[in-house]
Design a protein around this motif. Structure first.
Motif, short mmCIF file in Angstrom:
data_model
loop_
_atom_site.label_atom_id
_atom_site.label_comp_id
_atom_site.label_asym_id
_atom_site.label_seq_id
_atom_site.Cartn_x
_atom_site.Cartn_y
_atom_site.Cartn_z
N GLY A 91 0.79 -1.22 0.00
CA GLY A 91 0.00 0.00 0.00
C GLY A 91 0.81 1.26 0.00
N ASP A 100 -1.55 0.77 -10.11
CA ASP A 100 -1.79 0.70 -8.67
C ASP A 100 -1.63 2.06 -8.00
N THR A 200 -3.62 0.53 12.16
CA THR A 200 -4.54 -0.58 11.82
C THR A 200 -5.81 -0.50 12.64
N ARG A 204 -9.67 0.43 11.15
CA ARG A 204 -10.80 -0.47 11.41
C ARG A 204 -11.93 0.27 12.12
N VAL A 222 -11.64 0.97 2.54
CA VAL A 222 -11.49 -0.46 2.86
C VAL A 222 -12.87 -1.11 2.95
N GLY A 225 -14.27 -1.82 -0.38
CA GLY A 225 -13.54 -2.74 -1.24
C GLY A 225 -12.62 -2.09 -2.26
N ILE A 227 -9.66 -0.59 -1.59
CA ILE A 227 -8.30 -0.98 -1.23
C ILE A 227 -8.37 -1.98 -0.07
N SER A 228 -7.29 -2.70 0.13
CA SER A 228 -7.27 -3.65 1.25
C SER A 228 -6.88 -2.92 2.54
N GLU A 229 -7.10 -3.58 3.66
CA GLU A 229 -6.70 -2.99 4.94
C GLU A 229 -5.18 -2.78 4.98
N ALA A 230 -4.43 -3.76 4.50
CA ALA A 230 -2.96 -3.63 4.50
C ALA A 230 -2.53 -2.43 3.65
N GLU A 231 -3.21 -2.23 2.52
CA GLU A 231 -2.87 -1.08 1.68
C GLU A 231 -3.22 0.24 2.37
#
Length: 404
Positions: A91, A100, A200, A204, A222, A225, A227-231
């Protein structure tokens, strides 16, 4: 060009040690490399092998705009580098290539637009006024790094990011350790783990937030959908850390004003033209040690008759580009009246600094407010007694003792 000819025409590999430099002096090794250029080969203190270095303004612009030089591959290699620790996270915009890069940048772009900064300006000014009220109340002398230059960018970045007031001191402690090399890899890694664990949890917690701060925007992206949480976490970290650069850039600019009476006089006598001085100082100050992040040539590229082969790492120096005599006449002189030319202090191309408008806003407010609130501002010690940061990637005064 044969392999043998290509090898014979390649410049020697030059070691570029990590120097601790006092004041705003230009790195002498970089100065030598510029004279030897336009392309040289360097070996930095950490990592493996060697890398090309581009120092000319037009070459720096060309490389940073050319998709044949990518960042993603750097994450899979032990490229020669300045930092003792290197552990990119998913990310991170800094290591993303297209498409990306645009996908990752899109969720947070709205927080850093010109219009968003205009809305932020009154709040930022109130934060700064509160700090200055304390400085004026307590009277001289004061360390302006400790009292103003550190806490103000922290407060503003935390405001933009959406860091709760109760967490701001803790977040700042982590960011300071991450950008310093003084504690070594272990201390930096501990700080990164602490900061990224906090990020993190925060992303959330903001999943259904409708706010316009960065953590709310990332939480929503996130949840949707995009991007991912890690990104999202990898995106947020560098943005959160970015306020430290403003502290040290402004420290250098203020030091220059305090040690060059003609510049200070101009700022005071022509407040309406301060923007030109600020831009010239942004061009001039050596805001970092050595170089930043490498790129990897994704195919063979010829530049100045030199073949950069696929797989070769390439660095650019924005500091050198800002001192290119072909673009900036008498580049080692601070000249606010020089013909306007775009400096590259915030980068160039797709990786142009996300927070550039925010950094410019903070720098403007800091210099304006300090000069207007403290009309007799001057150093409380001799210029050579000002202590400078050591073993760090971002240069600047460690403290700035002033009186007025």
């Amino acid at each position: 060009m044969t392999e043998e000819t290509s090898t014979l025409t390649e410049p020697p590999v030059r070691d570029w040690p990590a120097l601790d430099l006092d004041g705003t002096g230009f790195d002498p090794v970089l100065g030598e490399l510029m004279r030897e250029g336009p392309l040289t080969r360097i070996r930095l203190p950490y990592g493996e092998g060697w890398a090309w270095l581009a120092t000319r303004y037009e070459d720096v612009r060309a490389v940073t705009n050319d998709p044949r030089f990518g960042r993603a591959e750097v994450t899979r290699r032990q490229v020669t580098r300045m930092a003792p620790h290197f552990k990119p996270r998913p990310g991170s915009l800094a290591f993303a290539d297209q498409p990306d890069h645009n996908r990752l940048r899109r969720p947070v772009a709205g927080a850093f637009t010109v219009s968003a900064m205009k809305r932020l300006r009154p709040r930022a000014q109130r934060m700064l006024d509160g700090l200055m009220d304390g400085v004026v109340r307590d009277g001289p002398p004061a360390d302006l790094v400790e009292r103003v230059l550190e806490p103000f960018p922290l407060a503003v970045v935390s405001e933009v990011m959406g860091v709760p007031a109760a967490d701001r001191a803790r977040v700042h402690g982590w960011t300071r350790q991450i950008i310093s090399t003084s504690g070594g890899a272990e201390a930096a890694e501990q700080a990164k783990n602490g900061l990224y664990a906090w990020i993190t949890e925060t992303v959330r917690a903001r999943a259904r937030s409708l706010g316009d701060d960065v953590y709310a925007l990332l939480g929503a992206a996130v949840h949707g959908g995009e991007i991912s949480e890690a990104e999202a976490v990898g995106l947020a970290g560098p943005l959160q850390i970015g306020g430290e650069a403003v502290t040290h850039n402004c420290g250098q600019m203020l030091y220059l004003l305090l040690t060059r009476p003609e510049l200070m006089r101009r700022m005071r006598e022509r407040p309406e033209a301060r923007g030109a001085v600020l831009d010239e100082l942004l061009r001039y100050v050596p805001h970092r040690s050595s170089v930043g992040l490498a790129r990897i040539a994704l195919e063979d590229v010829d530049l100045h008759g030199v073949r950069i082969r696929a797989g070769d790492p390439v660095y650019v120096s924005y500091l050198a580009a800002n001192r290119d005599p072909e673009v900036f006449a008498d580049p080692d002189r601070i000249d606010p009246d020089r013909e306007p030319r775009p400096h590259l202090s915030f980068g160039n191309g797709p990786h142009y600094c996300t927070g550039a408008v925010l950094a410019r806003l903070q720098s403007e407010l800091l210099l304006d407010t300090l000069l207007d609130r403290l009309p007799g501002l001057r150093l409380a010690v001799a210029p050579e007694e000002v202590p400078w940061r050591r073993r760090t990637m971002i240069r600047g005064p460690r403290s700035l003792p002033c009186t007025w």
